[in-house]
Design a protein around this motif. Structure first.
Motif, PDB file in Angstrom:
ATOM      1  N   PRO A  58      69.660 -43.494 -50.542  1.00  0.00           N
ATOM      2  CA  PRO A  58      70.291 -44.705 -51.096  1.00  0.00           C
ATOM      3  C   PRO A  58      69.254 -45.604 -51.765  1.00  0.00           C
ATOM      4  O   PRO A  58      69.544 -46.246 -52.766  1.00  0.00           O
ATOM      5  N   LYS A  59      68.024 -45.619 -51.263  1.00  0.00           N
ATOM      6  CA  LYS A  59      66.988 -46.473 -51.850  1.00  0.00           C
ATOM      7  C   LYS A  59      66.688 -46.017 -53.275  1.00  0.00           C
ATOM      8  O   LYS A  59      66.621 -46.824 -54.204  1.00  0.00           O
ATOM      9  N   GLU A  60      66.521 -44.696 -53.428  1.00  0.00           N
ATOM     10  CA  GLU A  60      66.247 -44.172 -54.770  1.00  0.00           C
ATOM     11  C   GLU A  60      67.385 -44.512 -55.725  1.00  0.00           C
ATOM     12  O   GLU A  60      67.162 -44.848 -56.879  1.00  0.00           O
ATOM     13  N   LYS A  97      69.467 -55.576 -69.636  1.00  0.00           N
ATOM     14  CA  LYS A  97      69.115 -56.972 -69.914  1.00  0.00           C
ATOM     15  C   LYS A  97      68.111 -57.050 -71.053  1.00  0.00           C
ATOM     16  O   LYS A  97      68.094 -57.991 -71.823  1.00  0.00           O
ATOM     17  N   ARG A  98      67.224 -56.034 -71.100  1.00  0.00           N
ATOM     18  CA  ARG A  98      66.158 -56.030 -72.093  1.00  0.00           C
ATOM     19  C   ARG A  98      66.566 -55.337 -73.387  1.00  0.00           C
ATOM     20  O   ARG A  98      65.757 -55.259 -74.306  1.00  0.00           O
ATOM     21  N   GLN A 132      66.892 -50.471 -62.145  1.00  0.00           N
ATOM     22  CA  GLN A 132      66.134 -50.198 -63.358  1.00  0.00           C
ATOM     23  C   GLN A 132      67.060 -50.167 -64.589  1.00  0.00           C
ATOM     24  O   GLN A 132      66.739 -50.697 -65.637  1.00  0.00           O
ATOM     25  N   GLN A 133      68.245 -49.576 -64.399  1.00  0.00           N
ATOM     26  CA  GLN A 133      69.215 -49.507 -65.492  1.00  0.00           C
ATOM     27  C   GLN A 133      69.689 -50.901 -65.893  1.00  0.00           C
ATOM     28  O   GLN A 133      69.833 -51.220 -67.055  1.00  0.00           O
ATOM     29  N   GLU A 134      69.937 -51.697 -64.845  1.00  0.00           N
ATOM     30  CA  GLU A 134      70.402 -53.057 -65.078  1.00  0.00           C
ATOM     31  C   GLU A 134      69.348 -53.851 -65.849  1.00  0.00           C
ATOM     32  O   GLU A 134      69.651 -54.572 -66.792  1.00  0.00           O
ATOM     33  N   ALA A 177      57.663 -51.260 -69.561  1.00  0.00           N
ATOM     34  CA  ALA A 177      57.769 -52.074 -68.354  1.00  0.00           C
ATOM     35  C   ALA A 177      58.886 -51.603 -67.422  1.00  0.00           C
ATOM     36  O   ALA A 177      58.833 -51.818 -66.219  1.00  0.00           O
ATOM     37  N   VAL A 178      59.925 -50.971 -67.971  1.00  0.00           N
ATOM     38  CA  VAL A 178      61.041 -50.533 -67.141  1.00  0.00           C
ATOM     39  C   VAL A 178      60.809 -49.111 -66.621  1.00  0.00           C
ATOM     40  O   VAL A 178      61.598 -48.573 -65.863  1.00  0.00           O
ATOM     41  N   GLY A 179      59.710 -48.501 -67.062  1.00  0.00           N
ATOM     42  CA  GLY A 179      59.417 -47.156 -66.588  1.00  0.00           C
ATOM     43  C   GLY A 179      59.928 -46.066 -67.514  1.00  0.00           C
ATOM     44  O   GLY A 179      59.849 -44.882 -67.200  1.00  0.00           O
ATOM     45  N   LYS A 180      60.438 -46.472 -68.683  1.00  0.00           N
ATOM     46  CA  LYS A 180      60.947 -45.498 -69.653  1.00  0.00           C
ATOM     47  C   LYS A 180      59.771 -44.891 -70.409  1.00  0.00           C
ATOM     48  O   LYS A 180      58.870 -45.593 -70.819  1.00  0.00           O
ATOM     49  N   GLU A 181      59.808 -43.559 -70.568  1.00  0.00           N
ATOM     50  CA  GLU A 181      58.710 -42.904 -71.265  1.00  0.00           C
ATOM     51  C   GLU A 181      58.939 -42.899 -72.775  1.00  0.00           C
ATOM     52  O   GLU A 181      60.036 -42.604 -73.232  1.00  0.00           O
ATOM     53  N   ILE A 182      57.881 -43.249 -73.502  1.00  0.00           N
ATOM     54  CA  ILE A 182      58.000 -43.298 -74.946  1.00  0.00           C
ATOM     55  C   ILE A 182      56.836 -42.573 -75.578  1.00  0.00           C
ATOM     56  O   ILE A 182      55.703 -42.728 -75.149  1.00  0.00           O
ATOM     57  N   GLN A 183      57.131 -41.784 -76.590  1.00  0.00           N
ATOM     58  CA  GLN A 183      56.072 -41.063 -77.279  1.00  0.00           C
ATOM     59  C   GLN A 183      55.907 -41.669 -78.651  1.00  0.00           C
ATOM     60  O   GLN A 183      56.829 -41.688 -79.442  1.00  0.00           O
ATOM     61  N   ILE A 184      54.723 -42.218 -78.918  1.00  0.00           N
ATOM     62  CA  ILE A 184      54.509 -42.793 -80.237  1.00  0.00           C
ATOM     63  C   ILE A 184      53.252 -42.258 -80.924  1.00  0.00           C
ATOM     64  O   ILE A 184      53.366 -41.512 -81.882  1.00  0.00           O
ATOM     65  N   PRO A 185      52.062 -42.597 -80.466  1.00  0.00           N
ATOM     66  CA  PRO A 185      50.907 -42.190 -81.260  1.00  0.00           C
ATOM     67  C   PRO A 185      50.742 -40.669 -81.294  1.00  0.00           C
ATOM     68  O   PRO A 185      51.070 -39.977 -80.316  1.00  0.00           O
TER      69      PRO A 185
END
Ligand SMILES: [Zn+2]
Ligand SMILES: [Zn+2]
Length: 593
Positions: free
Chosen positions: A173-175, A188-189, A182-184, A427-435
């Protein structure tokens, strides 16, 4: 057991739990709708779904009811009983049960002599498994049904539209709660929401979707990023160039992009007989600047950069927000060098990436992919396999020497060459690939990009592509979401706002400060409204302005300002000159927090 093994095992178990939950969901749906038709129900990232043909459209209120039924099934500890039956028996069973989708799967995919079926309560599913043995193995508080969506049977729009129920599920339940929180937070962001609230960009029906219009405030952020990146790159010898948005298609035929981006090309014609395409990438244009002169080994490396628009005809249903647009502003750069210079060039580029992302506050929370060919499908790539071997080896050496600890991933290379891709976590832990830093031995050959070596002989240059922040559209979206709109001072569209307590008595003093700020290149705003001070502060805080400066009788008399700092509140009264020094220094230091 080492850590990796245990992670692997957990992933395996959670996949089984998630998939088993889809059976439990189907069992609950069957209880609610005895005439339900069942499609498929796989485990997916973070959860599961199941597709149903139902007598009525589901409403959000159905989800908690179904969740309750699922919890009951878990409490009853119903088993997921496996049986092997013959294909013929299976066809008979599902025909009798009027489960046409299962019958179709038996006719098209599951054609083995024996197939397995799983029974949970009254629900029987055709499935290869594996599953948990009984529903009670699942923690009834560690899953949640999240949404309802339409989904064509087999993803084909010619087929009937089914109703898909999505759920998320975790080991504990914690996970689950962490994930939901995190979704919420991500919602918001959301850059579409914040972009509107902070007035950074807009869309117009007349201009068209997928074509963002940047407001003055949005442009401030883009300009600051651009200045910042160009300043770093200039130190490493990159020179700015400018190229047009159009070109003859021949350019892209020769570069190979016309084939690769065939469906994404915008064609532009005119009554004068012009026939152009909008550029889908910048590289061929920049290559033509290199090709415009005779080059000697003494001229190399030659490094170009530009921030220009490029265009891709994305599917109209797929554009949205800033992440998928037709017109993309790309910060692009290339180095033309000799093979012996490749290593130093890439090291420089990695240093630029490190420098830039450290200031943004993302460096350190990243990993690097050494993206190499899919060795099983060499036909997907342009260029000589020998050059590919050479490039891939060089990148591996650099990764080792620069301690990038890059993970080698097969099949992730670009069409022209292998590359280093940098993945960051926001900041939300989402992985992003850019450079990305990408070697290219193919394009120089296609465009005959050569130089004369010490012995007067012509040799091909190596082209190294590099993207630091990628597209300004995606990067702005990332910045908005990463900082939740509270940009660091140097990126903030408005850095300080002056709030006179009384418009009548203090406006003049406030104006004097405002003008002083403008003269010092500080982006300031003056609140001239007749609102109460409380309302003025609230408005400034909603706009996430780093500094709000309150001026009243006392401040006017003492030539000071009362400072409210974002996130900290009132930090006291400050001499005007002192505050100016402080804010200038903070802007100069570009701190990310
Ligand atoms: Zn199954
Ligand atoms: Zn390029």
């Amino acid at each position: 057991m080492n850590k990796n093994q245990s992670v692997k095992k957990d992933n395996f178990n959670i996949e089984i739990s998630r998939h088993s939950l889809s059976h439990i969901l189907a069992t609950a749906v069957l209880e609610m709708f005895p005439e339900a038709k069942f499609g498929v129900g796989p485990a997916i990232e973070n959860g599961f779904y199941y597709d149903f043909g139902l007598p009525r459209t589901l409403i959000p209120e159905d989800l908690p009811i179904l969740e309750e039924k699922m919890r009951k099934i878990i409490k009853q500890n119903l088993s997921l009983e496996k049986r092997e039956i013959t294909h013929k028996e299976a066809v008979e069973h599902f025909n009798k049960a009027k489960q046409k989708y299962k019958v179709e799967i038996l006719a098209t995919e599951a054609k083995e002599k024996f197939v397995s079926v799983y029974k949970t309560g009254a629900f029987v599913d055709l499935c290869r498994g594996p599953h948990i043995d009984s529903a009670g193995e699942i923690d009834s508080q560690s899953f949640k049904l999240t949404k309802i969506a339409g989904a064509y049977w087999r993803g084909d729009e010619k087929n009937k539209m089914l109703q898909r129920i999505y759920g998320v599920a975790f080991n504990t339940p914690k996970e689950l709660n962490d994930y939901l929180r995190q979704q919420e937070e991500a919602e918001k962001r959301d850059h579409r929401k914040l972009g509107k609230e902070l007035d950074l960009f807009t869309f117009s029906d007349l201009v068209g979707s997928g074509l963002p219009l940047y407001t003055p405030k949005g442009v401030v952020i883009i300009d600051e990023l651009k200045k910042h990146i160009e300043k770093i790159c200039a130190k490493y010898g990159f020179k700015k160039v400018m190229t047009p948005h159009l070109a003859k298609i021949d350019l892209f035929k020769l570069s190979g992009h016309a084939g690769k981006f065939n469906k994404e090309l915008f064609h532009v014609s005119s009554s004068q007989g012009h026939d152009f395409v909008m550029k889908p990438v910048q590289c061929p244009h920049q290559a033509q600047i290199y090709a415009s002169k005779q080059r000697s080994y003494r001229d190399l490396p030659i490094r170009y950069m530009e921030s220009e628009k490029q265009y891709r005809a994305e599917k109209s249903g797929e554009v949205g927000g800033l992440n998928r647009v037709y017109a993309i502003t790309v910060e692009d750069g290339h180095s033309f060098c000799r093979v012996e210079q490749v290593k130093e060039e890439i090291i420089n580029m990695v240093n630029i990436i490190k420098n830039f992302y450290s200031v943004i506050g993302l460096w350190g929370n990243h990993w690097v992919s050494l993206s190499v060919r899919d060795y099983k499908h060499p036909e997907k790539y342009i260029g000589d396999p020998k050059d590919w071997d050479k490039c891939e080896k060089m990148l591996e050496e650099i990764s080792k020497e620069m301690e990038l600890d890059a993970k080698k991933i097969e099949g992730e290379a670009a069409v022209y060459g292998p590359k280093l891709d940098f993945m960051f976590k926001d900041a939300v832990g989402k992985e992003i690939q850019i450079p990305t830093v990408q070697l290219d031995f193919a394009m120089p050959k296609r465009f005959n990009l050569v130089y004369t070596n010490e012995r007067g002989k012509e040799e091909f240059v190596v082209m190294v592509h590099r993207a630091i922040l990628g597209s300004y559209e995606r990067f702005l979206a990332l910045m908005i979401e990463h900082f939740a709109g509270a940009f660091p001072l140097w990126l903030s569209p408005v850095q300080a706002k002056i709030l006179p307590i009384s418009t009548e008595k203090h406006l003049e003093y406030a104006k004097k400060i405002y003008e002083e700020f403008l003269a010092s290149d500080i982006r300031a705003e003056l609140d001239e409204s007749n609102e109460t001070l409380g309302k003025k502060i609230r408005a400034g805080e909603l706009q996430k302005i780093p500094y709000l400066l309150i001026v009243g009788d006392k401040e006017m008399k003492e030539n000071t300002v009362r400072v409210r700092q974002r996130g900290k509140g009132d930090i006291g009264e400050m001499n005007l000159t002192k505050f100016l020094e402080r804010i200038k220094m903070e802007i100069e230091n570009k701190k990310s927090k």
